[in-house]
Enzyme design. Structure first.
Site, PDB file in Angstrom:
ATOM      1  N   ASN A 215     -15.017  27.354  15.253  1.00  0.00           N
ATOM      2  CA  ASN A 215     -15.580  26.093  15.737  1.00  0.00           C
ATOM      3  C   ASN A 215     -16.944  26.387  16.367  1.00  0.00           C
ATOM      4  OD1 ASN A 215     -15.188  26.854  18.529  1.00  0.00           O
ATOM      5  ND2 ASN A 215     -13.069  26.156  18.402  1.00  0.00           N
ATOM      6  N   GLU A 218     -17.113  28.681  19.409  1.00  0.00           N
ATOM      7  CA  GLU A 218     -16.898  30.095  19.079  1.00  0.00           C
ATOM      8  C   GLU A 218     -18.140  30.709  18.444  1.00  0.00           C
ATOM      9  OE1 GLU A 218     -12.089  29.486  18.363  1.00  0.00           O
ATOM     10  OE2 GLU A 218     -13.492  29.337  16.683  1.00  0.00           O
ATOM     11  N   ASP A 285      -5.758  24.197  12.851  1.00  0.00           N
ATOM     12  CA  ASP A 285      -4.780  24.805  11.946  1.00  0.00           C
ATOM     13  C   ASP A 285      -4.757  24.065  10.606  1.00  0.00           C
ATOM     14  OD1 ASP A 285      -4.139  26.423  14.090  1.00  0.00           O
ATOM     15  OD2 ASP A 285      -2.305  25.348  14.594  1.00  0.00           O
TER      16      ASP A 285
END
Length: 342
Positions: A215, A218, A285
């Site tokens: 993301n 990150e 996920d």
């Protein structure tokens, strides 16, 4: 070697809507967890401290972490083998039982008495999270544990011959530098597509991976600079990632701003559509699972961005960590593409 590009076919979006993804053998390596929800009502504040009193009503237990990714992959038509590690404790027993009941082969999940099973307990009232309590160990697994994990990975690759290896790294200590590098080397030898959702600790250890899906937060932490949410800035970020990681396919999720997909044949920044957000847990996920299978089966990047956005948004409409509800997702895809194509 410029990335791991072992893709299969040139799937069209119409095939996905009509039939779903073809069955794909996926080896999933990552930190499995147990997600526990304690639900009730709050009607008053404690006289002992300025905190709400929860009138307990029910407990819900779900597989979380990499185990939720496994559920997503299975719902998308993949055959999944899991390699992970859990403790020899009641939480580990419960997680193993849930996975077996869901139809997963769990022989690759190592049980070890020196390791605590990760449990995330969320205290919920009226669909709102009041508090989260984590029970976990956040340190690299021991040399002996790593040897057991590697034996399971090697046996699965050689005996089962997966088409894809997917790493779901939550920085709990399962995915050490050695395990990451040995697995990627084995994947290159076997011409196996690889994908990862990396976290900060081992971000740059996934060199030559087929797909990396961080993301934006990150990416900013890994690169050490504030990447903007525009095509020019995102291209600069991807260029820096490719230079350090030798990867080709990069997908950056941008929270409520959408998703950026960059591949060898172009890039696209796709904004999200306005929708009610109930809970963002589990959206990453679902996006990782959808994007990995979509890239592997050769969907165009514009379609990949669209279906991933819809997948993430669909999961955000569900309270708690949950796999992608397939019927609702495919119904939204059909409605979207019917509108686009008339």
């Amino acid at each position: 070697m410029a990335g791991n590009l072992q893709v299969k076919g040139d799937m069209k979006i119409e095939e996905l809507i009509d039939n779903g993804f073809p069955e794909t053998r996926v080896l999933l390596i990552g930190d499995v967890m147990l997600d526990r929800y304690l639900k009730g009502e709050v009607q008053r504040i404690s006289p002992e401290a300025p905190v709400p009193i929860l009138k307990y009503q029910q407990q819900i237990i779900r597989p979380g972490g990499a185990a939720n990714v496994a559920l997503n992959l299975k719902s998308l038509g993949a055959e999944v083998r899991i390699v992970s590690i859990v403790g020899i404790d009641t939480h580990g027993e419960k997680l193993m039982d849930i996975l077996k009941n869901e139809g997963f082969e769990v022989s690759g999940i190592v049980r070890n008495g020196d390791r605590k099973t990760t449990v995330k307990t969320r205290i919920m009232a009226g669909g709102q999270q009041l508090l989260r309590v984590d029970e976990e160990e956040v340190k690299d697994i021991s040399t002996s544990m790593a040897s057991q994990v590697w034996d399971e990975i090697e046996a699965c690759i050689e005996g089962w011959q997966p088409e894809m290896i997917l790493f779901q790294d939550y920085n709990k200590g399962l995915l050490t530098q050695e395990i990451i590098q040995r697995t990627l080397s084995k994947a290159r030898e076997g011409n196996i597509f690889t994908a990862v959702d990396p976290k900060r600790e081992h971000f740059f250890d996934y060199k030559s991976v087929g797909l990396i899906k961080p993301n934006l937060k990150e990416v900013r932490e890994a690169l050490g600079w504030n990447c903007g949410i525009d095509v020019e800035s995102l291209r600069k970020c991807v260029g820096a990632l490719r230079e350090r990681m030798d990867c080709v396919n990069v997908v950056i999720t941008l929270s409520d701003k959408g998703i950026y997909v960059s591949s060898f044949n172009g890039d696209i920044l796709a904004p999200t559509e306005a929708r009610e957000i109930v809970d963002v847990c589990g959206a990453g996920d679902a996006v990782l699972s959808v994007v990995s299978l979509a890239l592997y089966h050769g969907l165009e990047i514009g379609d990949i961005a669209e279906i991933a956005n819809i997948a993430g948004g669909t999961v955000c409409g569900i309270a708690g960590v949950s796999p992608l509800p397939m019927r609702k997702w495919r119904k939204e895809l059909e409605a979207k593409y019917r509108t686009i194509k008339g």
